[in-house]
Design an enzyme around this catalytic site. Structure first.
Site, PDB file in Angstrom:
ATOM      1  CE  LYS A  61      -3.952  -2.073   2.378  1.00  0.00           C
ATOM      2  NZ  LYS A  61      -4.778  -2.063   3.610  1.00  0.00           N
ATOM      3  CB  ALA A 108      -1.439   0.496   8.903  1.00  0.00           C
ATOM      4  CG  ASP A 109      -3.789  -4.912   5.670  1.00  0.00           C
ATOM      5  OD1 ASP A 109      -4.542  -4.313   4.886  1.00  0.00           O
ATOM      6  OD2 ASP A 109      -4.020  -6.055   6.093  1.00  0.00           O
ATOM      7  CB  THR A 110      -5.422  -4.760  11.107  1.00  0.00           C
ATOM      8  OG1 THR A 110      -4.842  -3.506  11.470  1.00  0.00           O
ATOM      9  CG2 THR A 110      -5.670  -5.586  12.356  1.00  0.00           C
ATOM     10  N   GLY A 123       0.581  -4.560  10.407  1.00  0.00           N
ATOM     11  CA  GLY A 123       1.773  -4.107   9.715  1.00  0.00           C
ATOM     12  C   GLY A 123       1.659  -2.620   9.462  1.00  0.00           C
TER      13      GLY A 123
END
Length: 191
Positions: free
Chosen positions: A55, A71-73, A108
């Protein structure tokens, strides 16, 4: 010397709220459009890292002079990924799976600046109480599960399901603040 533009590669209102808590307001919000399909045999931790980096780099390609934050969850029970629930039936299945169990939330976070990307993954362990069918039905009816990894948002009604949390509460919400600020500082961007 002026500070570079800060671009948030996410449309998540939770991430914007979390950044505001530490005095950060992105100059621009530019959600990344990437394929979020997990790769074969990809661990939840690696998936969270890869998606955050992808991203950040996708948005940075169109903003080479900016500092880009992404960010990514990912929610996981063992190696089983619980992505964003597609509908009420899937949200119900997720909550039944999480009921009375421990799970892990991997968030992340990546920062791209000057062609260089740095990243961190925060691993938080969350335990849920045993959920009754009426509790699950009421939560699903609330609609809070929509758009949330694992089919729940800890900052809302599901906060009452948590019996234990080891790690970062803001990371479970979608953005680990300590790591985010450190990555931004490392990229030369200070609030």
């Amino acid at each position: 010397m002026s500070r570079p533009e800060l671009v948030l590669a996410s449309a998540s209102p939770r991430r914007i709220e979390l950044l505001a808590l530490v005095g950060i307001t992105p100059d621009r919000v530019d959600p990344a459009d990437i394929d979020e399909t997990p790769l074969k045999d990809e661990t939840p931790s690696r998936l969270a890292a890869r998606l955050a980096v992808s991203k950040a780099e996708a948005v940075a390609a169109g903003a080479p002079d900016a500092v880009v934050l992404a960010a990514d969850t990912v929610v996981a029970v063992g190696r089983r990924l619980l992505e964003k629930a597609a509908d009420e039936a899937e949200a119900t299945r997720f909550l039944k799976l999480l009921s009375g169990r421990n799970h892990r939330v991997f968030t992340g976070v990546a920062v791209t600046a000057g062609g260089r990307t740095t990243r961190r993954v925060v691993d938080t362990r969350v335990s849920f109480k045993v959920l009754s069918d009426p509790e699950i039905a009421a939560y699903v009816a609330s609609g809070e599960w929509r758009g949330k990894a694992g089919g729940y948002g800890i900052q809302g009604r599901a906060g009452a399901f948590v019996t234990r949390l080891v790690g970062s509460y803001p990371a479970v919400m979608g953005l680990p603040l300590f790591e985010t600020v450190n990555l931004l500082n490392g990229a030369g961007w200070r609030p």
